[in-house]
Write an enzyme that holds these catalytic residues in place. Structure first.
Site, PDB file in Angstrom:
ATOM      1  N   ASP A  51      -1.984   2.112   1.652  1.00 13.83           N
ATOM      2  CA  ASP A  51      -1.895   3.099   0.572  1.00 13.83           C
ATOM      3  C   ASP A  51      -0.549   2.937  -0.135  1.00 13.83           C
ATOM      4  O   ASP A  51       0.509   3.099   0.475  1.00 13.83           O
ATOM      5  CB  ASP A  51      -2.019   4.513   1.166  1.00 13.83           C
ATOM      6  CG  ASP A  51      -2.053   5.601   0.102  1.00 13.83           C
ATOM      7  OD1 ASP A  51      -1.946   5.276  -1.095  1.00 13.83           O
ATOM      8  OD2 ASP A  51      -2.167   6.780   0.480  1.00 13.83           O
ATOM      9  N   ASP A  54      -5.210   2.553  -5.612  1.00 14.67           N
ATOM     10  CA  ASP A  54      -4.000   2.348  -4.812  1.00 14.67           C
ATOM     11  C   ASP A  54      -4.238   2.272  -3.314  1.00 14.67           C
ATOM     12  O   ASP A  54      -3.283   2.182  -2.543  1.00 14.67           O
ATOM     13  CB  ASP A  54      -2.995   3.466  -5.103  1.00 14.67           C
ATOM     14  CG  ASP A  54      -3.591   4.858  -4.887  1.00 14.67           C
ATOM     15  OD1 ASP A  54      -4.824   4.965  -4.806  1.00 14.67           O
ATOM     16  OD2 ASP A  54      -2.813   5.827  -4.801  1.00 14.67           O
ATOM     17  N   GLU A  55      -5.490   2.324  -2.878  1.00 11.90           N
ATOM     18  CA  GLU A  55      -5.785   2.292  -1.441  1.00 11.90           C
ATOM     19  C   GLU A  55      -6.876   1.270  -1.143  1.00 11.90           C
ATOM     20  O   GLU A  55      -7.826   1.125  -1.914  1.00 11.90           O
ATOM     21  CB  GLU A  55      -6.264   3.665  -0.951  1.00 11.90           C
ATOM     22  CG  GLU A  55      -5.296   4.804  -1.173  1.00 11.90           C
ATOM     23  CD  GLU A  55      -5.860   6.130  -0.687  1.00 11.90           C
ATOM     24  OE1 GLU A  55      -6.331   6.184   0.466  1.00 11.90           O
ATOM     25  OE2 GLU A  55      -5.853   7.105  -1.466  1.00 11.90           O
TER      26      GLU A  55
END
Length: 408
Positions: A9, A105-106
């Site tokens: 993350d 973003d993960e």
């Protein structure tokens, strides 16, 4: 062979990217926020310095500024964030082809088959973190475990630029004392319901009878029991995998409250055009329509119905949405936000059971019109052809930065 899964993350993704692009922002309280004039005035991401001041993602800009008077506000640049997301993907791809995104973003990565070639999971994670810092100017929090759920929980527990490992041996001591809402799949409403039964921790959830959880929560209860007991076996999907689309929706917060049925109609028509375009791109048709209505008290309601025949027509979707609104919404409060969602999707051109009550010739004519409008807009731009009613003021713009697509 025990699986080795990581969840990575990017820390304060949007704000960190802005600081990386503009070094003058580093070390200062920074927040990426929507436009206040469009009433999207909420915090989308904040820097570590802003977090120390108590700024929270999702809160109103004015609330954040009360906590942090020196807060620097920046408008989002989603095209830049997409570019960074692709660069991050390239880093993960150096070690595995099992990369499953969870937003920009993960990601989950399955390193089970990579450890022998690259010297172990810890070494791979260390190299990934260093690559992010050296190549992108960003840091990541990494969860390392034997399943996806615990890997995600591990990244939540890890600090910035840290790794948190959850194993078969330690998960009872590490995971079970945590609040039940810590685990993936337990949202606000589910947590509230679990609390009403006295279930406050993940350990208490794990101790429940699986049959009872199924009785109370349905299939979700089965999943929660497996998650809490460390039995998740869902795979990390291969790089490039696209899951089947379950629904396609689009929503927007109004620039000003909608105060009449005419304004609601224009909003639904505007939103439905985007839904229609994406349905056609995916070669899908909707068998049902769902709407969400948020009033000016921020109370939300959701309504849905089946369509008389499958369609991707913006006009048909908008008319059904407006009718759903008319039949169900009691106008005690003006409307702040609307969403239209095409549900129960099927492939375009599927065999259809004819019904004497439907006008199939009219539907086919409308489809040709819609296809022509889509062709013109793709070739000459969105505004080359418009509905007359949308040429005037439309309080509910469909220019939402991240339209909703749900997958099975």
């Amino acid at each position: 062979m025990q699986r080795i899964i990581i969840h990575s993350d990017m820390n304060s993704c949007y704000a960190s990217i802005e600081c990386s692009l503009n070094p003058a922002l580093k070390g200062k309280p920074v927040a990426v926020a929507g436009k206040q004039e469009d009433r999207h005035g909420i915090i989308l991401a904040k820097s570590a310095e802003a977090k120390v001041c108590g700024v929270k993602t999702g809160e109103a800009i004015w609330q954040a500024q009360q906590k942090c008077p020196d807060l620097i506000l920046i408008s989002p640049h989603f095209d830049v964030y997409m570019k960074y997301s692709a660069l991050a993907h390239d880093i993960y791809a150096r070690y595995t082809d099992r990369i499953e995104p969870m937003g920009l973003d993960e990601v989950w990565c399955d390193l089970t088959g990579s450890t022998l070639a690259f010297g172990g999971a810890e070494k791979i994670v260390r190299e990934i973190r260093e690559a992010f810092k050296n190549e992108l100017g960003l840091t990541v929090s990494v969860g390392l475990s034997y399943n996806k759920i615990f890997a995600k929980l591990g990244s939540d527990l890890a600090g910035n630029d840290e790794v948190f490992r959850i194993t078969r041996e330690n998960y009872r001591d590490t995971v079970w004392p945590l609040p039940v809402e810590s685990i993936m799949g337990v949202g606000r409403n589910t947590a509230k319901k679990l609390h009403s039964y006295g279930i406050k921790t993940i350990g208490e959830l794990a101790a429940c009878e699986e049959k009872w959880l199924h009785l109370v929560f349905g299939v979700i209860g089965d999943d929660l029991w497996r998650y809490a007991n460390g039995l998740d076996d869902s795979p990390v999907m291969p790089d490039g995998y696209s899951p089947p689309i379950k629904s396609i929706g689009h929503g927007a917060t109004c620039r000003a409250d909608l105060v009449s049925p005419e304004e609601v109609w224009k909003a639904f028509l505007s939103l439905s055009q985007d839904v229609s375009r994406r349905l056609k791109k995916a070669g899908l048709e909707a068998c049902g329509v769902q709407i969400s209505v948020k009033d000016n008290r921020l109370m939300s309601r959701q309504y849905q119905c089946e369509l008389p025949m499958p369609t991707a027509s913006a006009l048909a979707l908008a008319r059904t949405a407006a009718e759903l609104f008319r039949k169900n919404y009691t106008w005690n409060y003006d409307v702040r936000a609307l969403t239209v969602r095409a549900i129960h999707l099927q492939n375009e051109g599927m065999p259809l059971q004819l019904d004497l009550s439907n006008d199939y010739k009219k539907s086919e004519k409308q489809k040709k019109i819609d296809d022509t409008v889509l062709f013109l807009r793709e070739r000459y731009g969105e505004k080359i052809i418009m509905n007359c009613c949308l040429m005037n003021e439309n309080k509910c713009s469909s220019d939402s930065p991240l339209p909703g697509i749900k997958h099975r």
